[in-house]
Design a protein around this motif. Sequence first.
Motif, PDB file in Angstrom:
ATOM      1  N   ASN A 111      -5.876   0.206 -11.109  1.00 29.72           N
ATOM      2  CA  ASN A 111      -4.621   0.941 -11.139  1.00 29.72           C
ATOM      3  C   ASN A 111      -3.714   0.522  -9.986  1.00 29.72           C
ATOM      4  O   ASN A 111      -2.514   0.342 -10.165  1.00 29.72           O
ATOM      5  N   ILE A 112      -4.333   0.408  -8.808  1.00 29.01           N
ATOM      6  CA  ILE A 112      -3.529   0.161  -7.609  1.00 29.01           C
ATOM      7  C   ILE A 112      -3.030  -1.275  -7.547  1.00 29.01           C
ATOM      8  O   ILE A 112      -1.887  -1.527  -7.181  1.00 29.01           O
ATOM      9  N   ARG A 163      -1.012   4.089  -5.425  1.00 30.01           N
ATOM     10  CA  ARG A 163      -0.530   3.093  -6.381  1.00 30.01           C
ATOM     11  C   ARG A 163       0.942   2.793  -6.137  1.00 30.01           C
ATOM     12  O   ARG A 163       1.364   1.633  -6.178  1.00 30.01           O
TER      13      ARG A 163
END
Lengths: 254, 303
Positions: A111-112, A163
């Motif tokens: 995600n990040i 994120r």
Amino acid sequence: MSSKVVQVMNVSKSFGETQVLKNISVDVRDGEVACIIGPSGAGKSTLLRCINRLEEQTSGMIFIAGEPVGFAQRNGSFHELDATALARQRAGIGMVFQRFNLFPHMTVLENIIEAPVTLRRARKADAIASAAELLASIGLADKLNEYPAQLSGGQQQRVAIVRALAMRPRLILFDEPTSALDPELVGEVLAVMKQLAKDGMTMIVVTHEIGFAREVADTVHFMVDGEIVESGPAATVLQSPREARTRTFLSRVM
Amino acid sequence: MSDFPIVRRRHPWRWVATAILVLLAVMLAAKVASNPVFVFQAVADYLFEPRILSGVVVTLYVTCGSMAIGLVLGVVLAVMRVSDNPVINRAAQLFVWFFRGTPVLVQLIFWFNIGIIFPSITLSLPGGEVLFHLSTNSIMTPAVTALLGLGLNEGAYMSEIVRAGILSVDNGQREAAKALGLPPWKVLSRIVLPQALRVIVPPAGNQFVSLLKTSSLVSVIAAGDLLTQATRIYNENFHILELLVVASLWYLVLTTLANIGQYYIERRYSRGFVQSGRMTAFSRLRGFRGSSAGALPKGDRPT
């Protein structure tokens, strides 16, 4: 006085017949934490979403670091940007959503690093290293390889903040970041936001957390029915509001 | 005092139902076995006959080939359908309307005879110089026709499945991806489609199984598939039913394999999604309990 990062100039927005934003003008300085408060339906989220053009304003213009959002300025007129150029602009504006909106099919790490790696902002190894560092700073170093569904709401929202941070944005927009959380999880998210504010991040926060606004915000804007009714230093607006409507609202939420 | 002797409920009707069904099955088996016309040996003889095996191979590649065409076409059409561009949107709608609205058997025969109206395919430069020239009938072999006919038809159906998958992805996902600065193509390919796949795979698997059997329609253009071969053989030896049983056995084998494949693909694409565990006949046989959380470490399930 530090420079203006965000300038919202005479922005109006209508959904069909309903006018949700009425000629709004707001400035946010570099490093400022601006909280937007007000009753539901006031247009707070819509205003926030216009700033990164998830919503398009009907009239008016928004500038970030002097550049019009969603347009290119040439020969005195504003030419609408194509989707790719708009995406490039958005990369510099972080956003944190009420419902986190982490990508459920990716791990926390994925995600990040998704945006920084895909947009070639960083080499993968560097992106992973800095993601691990950021996660460690919010106490989630051990969650690197978990999926969002395995985290609590508070943990998910903290990952969502990381994120956004991973893109090294110029400012971060927070759209009611604690409203979807169980009460006991609100504190951990606010703590991360306070740290960000201390580190000098420019933040625009739509929130119902008056306590957070009082403690962290530099300025508070009070919105009702698509208008900013009262703006000013947090202490002034929250302690001794000038407008009757502000007083009524504050007495209800506090 | 801590003892609570429990007598479990009995299920006498289950035994009655079992007895009736077993009796019926035995009667049917006896009837078939005592039938002087049906030759069991023929089924055994032809099950692994080279022509039948080549038919299995053709059925497999026609199915996989047209599924591949259908998938790619389906994604393209679905993306066109969700596009803001009204012309592109309408074009996709028209395609789906046409190919879903006419029988695939008619489409197959139509493509097979396309040479009647377009006898040759010629690509030439404006100056008149011919780049290439081919007779349509030399291109539109039964195998190509089968792939094209089934593939286009499959594309129309898959596009609706893919569209449903795309629409099932929460709009917040798209917004989060946009807010991060991902360009439209990346939003689709990295965020929306992978999540849509979770919804797409079960009906797509259904389509695949259906296509395995629909591919038998290409026997009308003698494409050399399983049914074509079975037909050819029983036209020589008149063991009609025996060869149909042979073909059916193979179709059952192929569809069973497809079901097992589908199970694993589904598991792959439900990573990160929490659902109750699912068991298939196959995994039950192996005593294996799979679940979408299969990718998650044990004992670390979300609460």
